[in-house]
Design a protein around this motif. Structure first.
Motif, mmCIF file in Angstrom:
data_model
loop_
_atom_site.group_PDB
_atom_site.id
_atom_site.type_symbol
_atom_site.label_atom_id
_atom_site.label_comp_id
_atom_site.label_asym_id
_atom_site.label_seq_id
_atom_site.Cartn_x
_atom_site.Cartn_y
_atom_site.Cartn_z
ATOM 1 N N HIS A 139 5.314 18.389 -3.710
ATOM 2 C CA HIS A 139 5.534 17.148 -4.456
ATOM 3 C C HIS A 139 4.278 16.288 -4.435
ATOM 4 N N SER A 140 4.119 15.513 -5.484
ATOM 5 C CA SER A 140 2.990 14.592 -5.565
ATOM 6 C C SER A 140 3.422 13.136 -5.494
ATOM 7 N N GLU A 141 4.704 12.860 -5.696
ATOM 8 C CA GLU A 141 5.200 11.480 -5.666
ATOM 9 C C GLU A 141 5.327 11.028 -4.204
ATOM 10 N N PRO A 142 4.736 9.892 -3.820
ATOM 11 C CA PRO A 142 4.646 9.505 -2.402
ATOM 12 C C PRO A 142 5.974 9.342 -1.677
ATOM 13 N N VAL A 143 6.983 8.768 -2.326
ATOM 14 C CA VAL A 143 8.237 8.497 -1.626
ATOM 15 C C VAL A 143 8.973 9.792 -1.282
ATOM 16 N N ILE A 144 9.052 10.705 -2.239
ATOM 17 C CA ILE A 144 9.779 11.950 -1.954
ATOM 18 C C ILE A 144 8.987 12.810 -0.976
ATOM 19 N N LYS A 145 7.654 12.727 -0.989
ATOM 20 C CA LYS A 145 6.860 13.426 0.023
ATOM 21 C C LYS A 145 7.230 12.917 1.414
ATOM 22 N N HIS A 146 7.359 11.606 1.544
ATOM 23 C CA HIS A 146 7.734 11.009 2.828
ATOM 24 C C HIS A 146 9.139 11.439 3.236
ATOM 25 N N ILE A 147 10.062 11.472 2.288
ATOM 26 C CA ILE A 147 11.444 11.843 2.585
ATOM 27 C C ILE A 147 11.507 13.287 3.099
ATOM 28 N N TYR A 148 10.836 14.208 2.417
ATOM 29 C CA TYR A 148 10.895 15.603 2.848
ATOM 30 C C TYR A 148 10.245 15.798 4.224
ATOM 31 N N THR A 149 9.182 15.057 4.505
ATOM 32 C CA THR A 149 8.590 15.133 5.839
ATOM 33 C C THR A 149 9.573 14.625 6.884
ATOM 34 N N THR A 150 10.264 13.534 6.575
ATOM 35 C CA THR A 150 11.254 12.971 7.493
ATOM 36 C C THR A 150 12.386 13.965 7.748
ATOM 37 N N LEU A 151 12.870 14.594 6.686
ATOM 38 C CA LEU A 151 13.960 15.562 6.847
ATOM 39 C C LEU A 151 13.501 16.773 7.654
ATOM 40 N N SER A 152 12.278 17.208 7.428
ATOM 41 C CA SER A 152 11.788 18.383 8.165
ATOM 42 C C SER A 152 11.740 18.098 9.662
ATOM 43 N N GLN A 153 11.388 16.884 10.022
ATOM 44 C CA GLN A 153 11.344 16.516 11.441
ATOM 45 C C GLN A 153 12.749 16.486 12.044
ATOM 46 N N ASP A 154 13.722 16.017 11.287
ATOM 47 C CA ASP A 154 15.114 16.059 11.746
ATOM 48 C C ASP A 154 15.551 17.499 12.002
ATOM 49 N N GLU A 155 15.228 18.395 11.059
ATOM 50 C CA GLU A 155 15.654 19.784 11.198
ATOM 51 C C GLU A 155 15.040 20.418 12.446
ATOM 52 N N ALA A 156 13.799 20.062 12.742
ATOM 53 C CA ALA A 156 13.160 20.586 13.957
ATOM 54 C C ALA A 156 13.897 20.112 15.205
ATOM 55 N N ARG A 157 14.291 18.838 15.222
ATOM 56 C CA ARG A 157 15.028 18.312 16.379
ATOM 57 C C ARG A 157 16.395 18.970 16.495
ATOM 58 N N HIS A 158 17.036 19.222 15.375
ATOM 59 C CA HIS A 158 18.334 19.900 15.416
ATOM 60 C C HIS A 158 18.173 21.310 15.989
ATOM 61 N N GLY A 159 17.115 21.999 15.573
ATOM 62 C CA GLY A 159 16.861 23.325 16.123
ATOM 63 C C GLY A 159 16.685 23.273 17.636
ATOM 64 N N GLY A 160 15.993 22.241 18.112
ATOM 65 C CA GLY A 160 15.810 22.085 19.548
ATOM 66 C C GLY A 160 17.130 21.862 20.272
ATOM 67 N N ALA A 161 18.031 21.117 19.645
ATOM 68 C CA ALA A 161 19.346 20.880 20.250
ATOM 69 C C ALA A 161 20.163 22.172 20.303
ATOM 70 N N TYR A 162 20.143 22.932 19.207
ATOM 71 C CA TYR A 162 20.841 24.219 19.217
ATOM 72 C C TYR A 162 20.279 25.124 20.304
ATOM 73 N N LEU A 163 18.963 25.085 20.484
ATOM 74 C CA LEU A 163 18.345 25.916 21.512
ATOM 75 C C LEU A 163 18.861 25.559 22.895
ATOM 76 N N ARG A 164 19.117 24.289 23.131
ATOM 77 C CA ARG A 164 19.691 23.864 24.418
ATOM 78 C C ARG A 164 21.071 24.502 24.621
ATOM 79 N N TYR A 165 21.871 24.529 23.571
ATOM 80 C CA TYR A 165 23.198 25.134 23.692
ATOM 81 C C TYR A 165 23.100 26.651 23.828
ATOM 82 N N MET A 166 22.086 27.247 23.232
ATOM 83 C CA MET A 166 21.885 28.685 23.405
ATOM 84 C C MET A 166 21.502 29.013 24.849
ATOM 85 N N LYS A 167 20.647 28.196 25.446
ATOM 86 C CA LYS A 167 20.274 28.394 26.840
ATOM 87 C C LYS A 167 21.500 28.255 27.740
ATOM 88 N N ARG A 168 22.334 27.268 27.456
ATOM 89 C CA ARG A 168 23.565 27.090 28.224
ATOM 90 C C ARG A 168 24.471 28.311 28.087
#
Length: 279
Positions: A139-168
């Motif tokens: 994307h080239s539009e600044p707001v949606i670029k920011h939104i997708y970056t924000t969502l990608s960071q959320d998804e990474a944190r969710h993956g980390g949480a799932y990993l905690r439950y996998m370790k358990r």
């Protein structure tokens, strides 16, 4: 219990839709109709957190800790859909998904082994993190670029949480959990051998509704995902290898192994012997 700690961690980095999205920076000249259509498809796809949560709660009735964590995951994933719809409401109101378009992807998933489903969604979070990172670059539009970056960071944190439950789970179930995780890991790290994108929203989940039993098949444009990946955000072999590397790296840490390739992970899976019926 993991839920109290995960709640505190995720609460501390939660973003505010009004304050943390730079709406005032919108540049209409940098958003094409083609790009806006992809935002609509992603907004609908993110709504699939609703049927996924219903599945998780049903299949994890014996696990109140994980079920409580679903309150966080569900809230944040539905917020993803909401912020994409808010973007459209402000800047492309004619493309805001209808309630019926959203409701179309709410259908029942067949029961599935909880451990395998956990691993499937862990891999899904890794993949979506990379898809959204690539979308932000496309994307080239600044707001949606920011939104997708924000969502990608959320998804990474969710993956980390799932990993905690996998370790358990490995602590609780040992090789039963290892076998389930390795089995799904081999599948989800083998996307280059398949004709379709390997993500939970693109997998068949209800035999009675086949072939219209994937999230993607129920979108207004069922062919959208492959076109978005291949022709628009150009999620090529280099990006796919990043996904595979993250899956293998995390499984190596989780199971005290060194899996550099899918083949090595598959050999480890076979070394565990036949998976127990409960897995």
């Amino acid at each position: 219990m993991l839920y109290p700690e995960l709640f505190k961690q995720l609460e501390s980095v939660r973003w505010d839709m009004d304050k943390d999205i730079p709406w005032a920076q919108f540049d209409a000249s940098r958003l094409s109709d083609e790009q806006a259509q992809t935002i609509k498809m992603n907004a609908i796809t993110e709504w699939a957190a609703l049927p996924a949560t219903e599945m998780f709660l049903r299949d994890n009735r014996d696990d109140s800790d994980f079920s409580a964590f679903m309150s966080i995951w569900f809230f944040e994933e539905q917020k993803h859909s909401l912020v994409l719809m808010e973007y459209l409401r402000r800047f492309r109101p004619e493309l805001v998904p209808t309630e019926q378009e959203l409701h179309e992807i709410r259908f029942e998933f067949d029961p599935a082994p909880a451990l395998e489903t956990l691993m499937l969604h862990f891999c899904g979070e890794i993949r979506l993190n990379h898809w959204y990172r690539r979308a932000s670059e496309w994307h080239s539009e600044p707001v949606i670029k920011h939104i997708y970056t924000t969502l990608s960071q959320d998804e990474a944190r969710h993956g980390g949480a799932y990993l905690r439950y996998m370790k358990r789970a490995i602590g609780k179930f040992g090789n039963e959990a290892r076998a389930a995780f390795a089995k799904v890991g081999v599948l989800m790290a083998s996307a280059r051998r398949t004709a379709q994108a390997l993500h939970p929203t693109n997998l068949h989940v209800n035999k009675a509704l086949f072939p219209k039993d994937t999230i993607q098949s129920r979108l207004p444009n069922p062919e959208w995902l492959e076109h978005w990946l291949d022709q628009q955000i150009n999620f090529d072999a280099v990006w796919e290898s990043k996904v595979v590397d993250r899956i293998l790296h995390n499984l190596s840490l989780l199971m005290d192994g060194r899996f550099k390739t899918v083949q090595e992970l598959n050999r480890f899976r076979k070394s565990l012997g036949p998976a127990p019926a409960a897995a």
